[in-house]
Design an enzyme around this catalytic site. Structure first.
Site, PDB file in Angstrom:
ATOM      1  CG  HIS A   1      -1.898   1.069   1.327  1.00  0.00           C
ATOM      2  ND1 HIS A   1      -2.026   1.881   2.426  1.00  0.00           N
ATOM      3  CD2 HIS A   1      -2.846   1.466   0.434  1.00  0.00           C
ATOM      4  CE1 HIS A   1      -3.010   2.725   2.229  1.00  0.00           C
ATOM      5  NE2 HIS A   1      -3.526   2.504   1.032  1.00  0.00           N
TER       6      HIS A   1
ATOM      7  CG  ASP B   1      -3.140   6.519  -3.886  1.00  0.00           C
ATOM      8  OD1 ASP B   1      -4.229   5.927  -3.816  1.00  0.00           O
ATOM      9  OD2 ASP B   1      -2.224   6.370  -3.055  1.00  0.00           O
TER      10      ASP B   1
ATOM     11  CD  GLU C   1      -3.080   1.659  -3.243  1.00  0.00           C
ATOM     12  OE1 GLU C   1      -4.027   2.403  -3.546  1.00  0.00           O
ATOM     13  OE2 GLU C   1      -2.146   2.021  -2.481  1.00  0.00           O
TER      14      GLU C   1
ATOM     15  CG  HIS D   1      -3.575   8.912  -0.529  1.00  0.00           C
ATOM     16  ND1 HIS D   1      -4.233   9.753   0.345  1.00  0.00           N
ATOM     17  CD2 HIS D   1      -4.385   7.840  -0.711  1.00  0.00           C
ATOM     18  CE1 HIS D   1      -5.399   9.219   0.673  1.00  0.00           C
ATOM     19  NE2 HIS D   1      -5.510   8.064   0.046  1.00  0.00           N
TER      20      HIS D   1
END
Length: 265
Positions: free
Chosen positions: A17, A52, A50, A65
Protein backbone atom coordinates in the site's frame (compact mmCIF):
# COMPACT_ATOMS: atom_id res chain seq x y z
CA UNK A 1 -13.99 -15.46 -17.46
CA UNK A 2 -10.36 -15.65 -18.57
CA UNK A 3 -7.91 -14.66 -15.85
CA UNK A 4 -6.14 -11.38 -16.57
CA UNK A 5 -2.32 -11.79 -16.67
CA UNK A 6 -2.10 -9.23 -13.86
CA UNK A 7 -3.58 -11.94 -11.61
CA UNK A 8 -1.19 -14.73 -12.52
CA UNK A 9 0.19 -16.83 -10.89
CA UNK A 10 -2.28 -17.91 -8.26
CA UNK A 11 -3.14 -15.98 -5.08
CA UNK A 12 -2.73 -15.00 -2.32
CA UNK A 13 -1.29 -11.63 -3.27
CA UNK A 14 0.34 -8.95 -1.14
CA UNK A 15 -0.21 -5.44 -2.45
CA UNK A 16 2.21 -2.95 -0.91
CA UNK A 17 0.00 0.00 0.00
CA UNK A 18 1.68 3.17 -1.30
CA UNK A 19 4.93 1.21 -1.40
CA UNK A 20 6.67 0.28 1.84
CA UNK A 21 7.88 2.67 4.53
CA UNK A 22 9.49 0.76 7.38
CA UNK A 23 9.81 2.41 10.82
CA UNK A 24 13.51 3.02 10.12
CA UNK A 25 12.69 4.67 6.79
CA UNK A 26 9.97 6.78 8.38
CA UNK A 27 12.46 7.98 10.99
CA UNK A 28 14.61 9.24 8.12
CA UNK A 29 11.66 11.17 6.67
CA UNK A 30 10.83 8.81 3.81
CA UNK A 31 7.25 9.37 2.62
CA UNK A 32 4.69 6.97 1.22
CA UNK A 33 4.29 6.87 -2.56
CA UNK A 34 7.87 8.07 -2.98
CA UNK A 35 10.48 6.50 -5.24
CA UNK A 36 12.17 5.12 -2.14
CA UNK A 37 8.92 3.59 -0.86
CA UNK A 38 8.32 1.78 -4.15
CA UNK A 39 11.94 0.62 -4.22
CA UNK A 40 11.69 -0.65 -0.64
CA UNK A 41 8.58 -2.66 -1.47
CA UNK A 42 10.31 -4.13 -4.49
CA UNK A 43 13.40 -4.98 -2.43
CA UNK A 44 11.21 -6.70 0.17
CA UNK A 45 9.87 -9.00 -2.54
CA UNK A 46 6.54 -7.34 -3.29
CA UNK A 47 5.30 -8.12 -6.78
CA UNK A 48 2.35 -5.74 -6.40
CA UNK A 49 2.48 -2.07 -5.45
CA UNK A 50 -0.69 -0.09 -4.82
CA UNK A 51 -0.44 3.63 -5.49
CA UNK A 52 -2.48 6.71 -6.33
CA UNK A 53 -2.44 9.09 -9.26
CA UNK A 54 -2.76 12.87 -9.45
CA UNK A 55 -1.96 15.35 -12.20
CA UNK A 56 0.44 18.28 -11.72
CA UNK A 57 -0.10 21.80 -13.01
CA UNK A 58 2.08 21.01 -16.02
CA UNK A 59 0.26 17.79 -16.89
CA UNK A 60 2.47 15.09 -15.35
CA UNK A 61 0.86 12.06 -13.68
CA UNK A 62 2.52 11.52 -10.31
CA UNK A 63 2.14 8.90 -7.60
CA UNK A 64 0.62 10.77 -4.70
CA UNK A 65 -2.33 10.00 -2.44
CA UNK A 66 -3.57 13.36 -1.12
CA UNK A 67 -4.84 16.12 -3.36
CA UNK A 68 -2.58 18.58 -1.54
CA UNK A 69 0.87 18.65 0.06
CA UNK A 70 -0.16 19.52 3.61
CA UNK A 71 0.22 16.12 5.27
CA UNK A 72 3.37 15.02 3.45
CA UNK A 73 5.28 18.31 3.19
CA UNK A 74 3.46 20.86 5.34
CA UNK A 75 2.58 22.81 2.19
CA UNK A 76 -1.11 23.72 1.68
CA UNK A 77 -0.95 23.85 -2.13
CA UNK A 78 -2.90 21.38 -4.21
CA UNK A 79 -1.01 18.91 -6.40
CA UNK A 80 -2.94 20.33 -9.36
CA UNK A 81 -1.41 23.76 -8.68
CA UNK A 82 2.22 22.63 -8.44
CA UNK A 83 4.61 21.93 -11.29
CA UNK A 84 6.56 18.70 -11.37
CA UNK A 85 9.94 20.38 -10.75
CA UNK A 86 8.52 21.95 -7.57
CA UNK A 87 7.28 18.55 -6.41
CA UNK A 88 10.70 17.09 -7.10
CA UNK A 89 12.27 19.72 -4.85
CA UNK A 90 9.74 19.14 -2.08
CA UNK A 91 10.15 15.38 -2.21
CA UNK A 92 13.94 15.36 -2.61
CA UNK A 93 14.56 14.61 1.09
CA UNK A 94 11.38 12.55 1.51
CA UNK A 95 12.34 9.63 -0.70
CA UNK A 96 12.07 11.35 -4.05
CA UNK A 97 9.10 12.09 -6.28
CA UNK A 98 8.08 9.32 -8.64
CA UNK A 99 5.97 9.93 -11.72
CA UNK A 100 3.82 7.19 -13.20
CA UNK A 101 6.05 7.05 -16.28
CA UNK A 102 9.13 6.64 -14.07
CA UNK A 103 7.47 3.92 -11.99
CA UNK A 104 6.57 1.86 -15.03
CA UNK A 105 10.04 2.25 -16.52
CA UNK A 106 12.15 1.85 -13.38
CA UNK A 107 10.29 -1.19 -12.04
CA UNK A 108 9.47 -3.35 -15.07
CA UNK A 109 8.77 -6.45 -12.98
CA UNK A 110 6.39 -4.72 -10.56
CA UNK A 111 2.65 -4.91 -11.10
CA UNK A 112 0.97 -1.64 -10.27
CA UNK A 113 -2.46 -1.21 -8.73
CA UNK A 114 -3.35 2.38 -9.64
CA UNK A 115 -6.11 4.39 -7.98
CA UNK A 116 -7.10 7.36 -10.14
CA UNK A 117 -7.62 10.03 -7.49
CA UNK A 118 -8.19 13.03 -9.75
CA UNK A 119 -10.51 13.28 -12.73
CA UNK A 120 -7.85 15.26 -14.60
CA UNK A 121 -5.42 12.34 -14.28
CA UNK A 122 -7.65 9.67 -15.83
CA UNK A 123 -6.71 10.24 -19.47
CA UNK A 124 -3.02 10.44 -18.69
CA UNK A 125 -3.10 7.29 -16.58
CA UNK A 126 -4.77 5.36 -19.38
CA UNK A 127 -2.34 6.59 -22.01
CA UNK A 128 0.72 5.80 -19.91
CA UNK A 129 -0.35 2.30 -18.89
CA UNK A 130 -1.46 1.25 -22.37
CA UNK A 131 1.88 -0.46 -23.23
CA UNK A 132 1.91 -2.12 -19.79
CA UNK A 133 -1.71 -3.28 -19.57
CA UNK A 134 -0.79 -6.83 -18.62
CA UNK A 135 0.80 -5.64 -15.35
CA UNK A 136 -1.53 -2.83 -14.33
CA UNK A 137 -4.84 -2.76 -12.51
CA UNK A 138 -6.82 0.49 -12.76
CA UNK A 139 -9.26 1.40 -10.04
CA UNK A 140 -10.89 4.45 -8.47
CA UNK A 141 -13.59 5.24 -5.96
CA UNK A 142 -15.22 6.87 -9.01
CA UNK A 143 -16.36 4.45 -11.70
CA UNK A 144 -16.44 7.38 -14.11
CA UNK A 145 -12.73 8.08 -13.61
CA UNK A 146 -11.88 4.39 -13.78
CA UNK A 147 -13.77 3.86 -17.03
CA UNK A 148 -12.28 7.01 -18.56
CA UNK A 149 -8.79 5.68 -17.85
CA UNK A 150 -9.66 2.31 -19.40
CA UNK A 151 -11.04 4.03 -22.52
CA UNK A 152 -7.88 6.14 -22.77
CA UNK A 153 -5.76 2.99 -22.60
CA UNK A 154 -7.75 1.47 -25.45
CA UNK A 155 -7.47 4.65 -27.51
CA UNK A 156 -3.71 4.67 -26.90
CA UNK A 157 -3.43 1.22 -28.45
CA UNK A 158 -3.38 -1.13 -25.46
CA UNK A 159 -3.26 -4.71 -26.71
CA UNK A 160 -5.77 -5.57 -24.01
CA UNK A 161 -7.46 -3.57 -21.31
CA UNK A 162 -5.72 -3.26 -17.95
CA UNK A 163 -7.16 -5.27 -15.11
CA UNK A 164 -9.75 -3.34 -13.12
CA UNK A 165 -11.65 -3.16 -9.85
CA UNK A 166 -15.01 -1.39 -9.44
CA UNK A 167 -15.69 1.95 -7.79
CA UNK A 168 -17.67 2.50 -4.63
CA UNK A 169 -21.02 2.98 -6.38
CA UNK A 170 -20.70 -0.39 -8.11
CA UNK A 171 -19.67 -2.05 -4.84
CA UNK A 172 -22.74 -0.55 -3.15
CA UNK A 173 -24.98 -1.90 -5.93
CA UNK A 174 -23.35 -5.30 -5.59
CA UNK A 175 -23.94 -5.41 -1.83
CA UNK A 176 -27.58 -4.38 -2.36
CA UNK A 177 -28.10 -6.99 -5.09
CA UNK A 178 -26.69 -9.73 -2.86
CA UNK A 179 -28.95 -8.66 0.02
CA UNK A 180 -31.95 -8.90 -2.31
CA UNK A 181 -30.79 -12.28 -3.69
CA UNK A 182 -30.65 -10.85 -7.21
CA UNK A 183 -28.34 -13.49 -8.66
CA UNK A 184 -28.38 -12.22 -12.23
CA UNK A 185 -27.73 -8.67 -11.09
CA UNK A 186 -24.76 -9.85 -9.00
CA UNK A 187 -23.31 -11.69 -11.98
CA UNK A 188 -23.78 -8.67 -14.23
CA UNK A 189 -22.03 -6.35 -11.78
CA UNK A 190 -19.07 -8.71 -11.56
CA UNK A 191 -18.91 -9.42 -15.29
CA UNK A 192 -16.49 -6.68 -16.33
CA UNK A 193 -14.07 -6.57 -13.39
CA UNK A 194 -11.10 -8.70 -12.42
CA UNK A 195 -10.88 -7.97 -8.70
CA UNK A 196 -13.15 -6.66 -6.00
CA UNK A 197 -11.06 -4.40 -3.78
CA UNK A 198 -12.92 -3.55 -0.59
CA UNK A 199 -12.45 -2.94 3.12
CA UNK A 200 -13.36 -5.77 5.47
CA UNK A 201 -16.11 -3.58 6.92
CA UNK A 202 -17.87 -0.37 6.00
CA UNK A 203 -19.03 1.10 9.28
CA UNK A 204 -21.12 -1.60 10.98
CA UNK A 205 -21.63 -3.49 7.71
CA UNK A 206 -19.33 -6.42 7.07
CA UNK A 207 -18.46 -6.53 3.37
CA UNK A 208 -16.15 -9.56 3.31
CA UNK A 209 -18.45 -12.50 3.94
CA UNK A 210 -18.40 -16.16 2.89
CA UNK A 211 -21.27 -15.45 0.52
CA UNK A 212 -19.54 -12.54 -1.19
CA UNK A 213 -16.38 -14.60 -1.58
CA UNK A 214 -18.39 -17.45 -3.14
CA UNK A 215 -20.15 -15.11 -5.57
CA UNK A 216 -16.95 -13.34 -6.58
CA UNK A 217 -15.00 -16.55 -7.07
CA UNK A 218 -17.86 -18.12 -9.04
CA UNK A 219 -17.56 -15.15 -11.42
CA UNK A 220 -13.78 -15.52 -11.65
CA UNK A 221 -13.24 -12.33 -9.66
CA UNK A 222 -10.67 -12.04 -6.89
CA UNK A 223 -11.30 -10.31 -3.56
CA UNK A 224 -8.57 -8.00 -2.24
CA UNK A 225 -9.06 -6.43 1.21
CA UNK A 226 -7.69 -3.06 2.31
CA UNK A 227 -5.96 -1.86 4.43
CA UNK A 228 -4.84 -4.81 6.59
CA UNK A 229 -1.91 -4.16 8.92
CA UNK A 230 -2.51 -6.51 11.84
CA UNK A 231 -0.92 -9.92 11.32
CA UNK A 232 -3.74 -11.80 13.05
CA UNK A 233 -6.25 -10.06 10.76
CA UNK A 234 -4.11 -11.01 7.77
CA UNK A 235 -4.16 -14.67 8.82
CA UNK A 236 -7.91 -14.69 9.46
CA UNK A 237 -8.66 -13.15 6.08
CA UNK A 238 -6.40 -15.59 4.27
CA UNK A 239 -8.10 -18.45 6.13
CA UNK A 240 -11.46 -17.06 4.98
CA UNK A 241 -10.30 -17.28 1.36
CA UNK A 242 -9.50 -13.72 0.33
CA UNK A 243 -7.13 -13.47 -2.61
CA UNK A 244 -5.15 -10.36 -1.72
CA UNK A 245 -4.11 -8.15 1.17
CA UNK A 246 -3.52 -4.45 0.64
CA UNK A 247 -1.19 -3.49 3.47
CA UNK A 248 1.22 -0.88 4.78
CA UNK A 249 3.25 -3.81 6.15
CA UNK A 250 4.11 -5.63 2.97
CA UNK A 251 7.24 -7.10 4.55
CA UNK A 252 5.22 -8.71 7.37
CA UNK A 253 2.47 -9.86 5.00
CA UNK A 254 4.96 -11.43 2.61
CA UNK A 255 6.63 -13.26 5.49
CA UNK A 256 3.25 -14.58 6.61
CA UNK A 257 2.20 -15.70 3.12
CA UNK A 258 5.56 -17.36 2.51
CA UNK A 259 5.45 -19.11 5.89
CA UNK A 260 1.95 -20.42 5.24
CA UNK A 261 2.95 -21.57 1.75
CA UNK A 262 5.93 -23.45 3.12
CA UNK A 263 3.79 -25.00 5.84
CA UNK A 264 1.32 -26.41 3.32
CA UNK A 265 3.89 -28.08 1.06
Amino acid sequence: MTRHPYLSPDAPRVLAHRGLVTPDAAALGIAENSFAAVAEAHAAGAVYVESDCHLTADGVVVLFHDDDLQRVAGDPRAIADVRVHELEELMADRGGLITLAQALEAFPDVRFNLDVKAAAAAEGVGRLVAPHAERVLVTSFSDERRLEALRAAATAGAARRPATSPGSATVARLVAARALHQTRRVRALLADVDALQIPEKQGPLRLVTPGLLRDAHAAGVEVHVWTVNDESDMAQLLDAGVDGLVTDRADAALALVNERGTATV
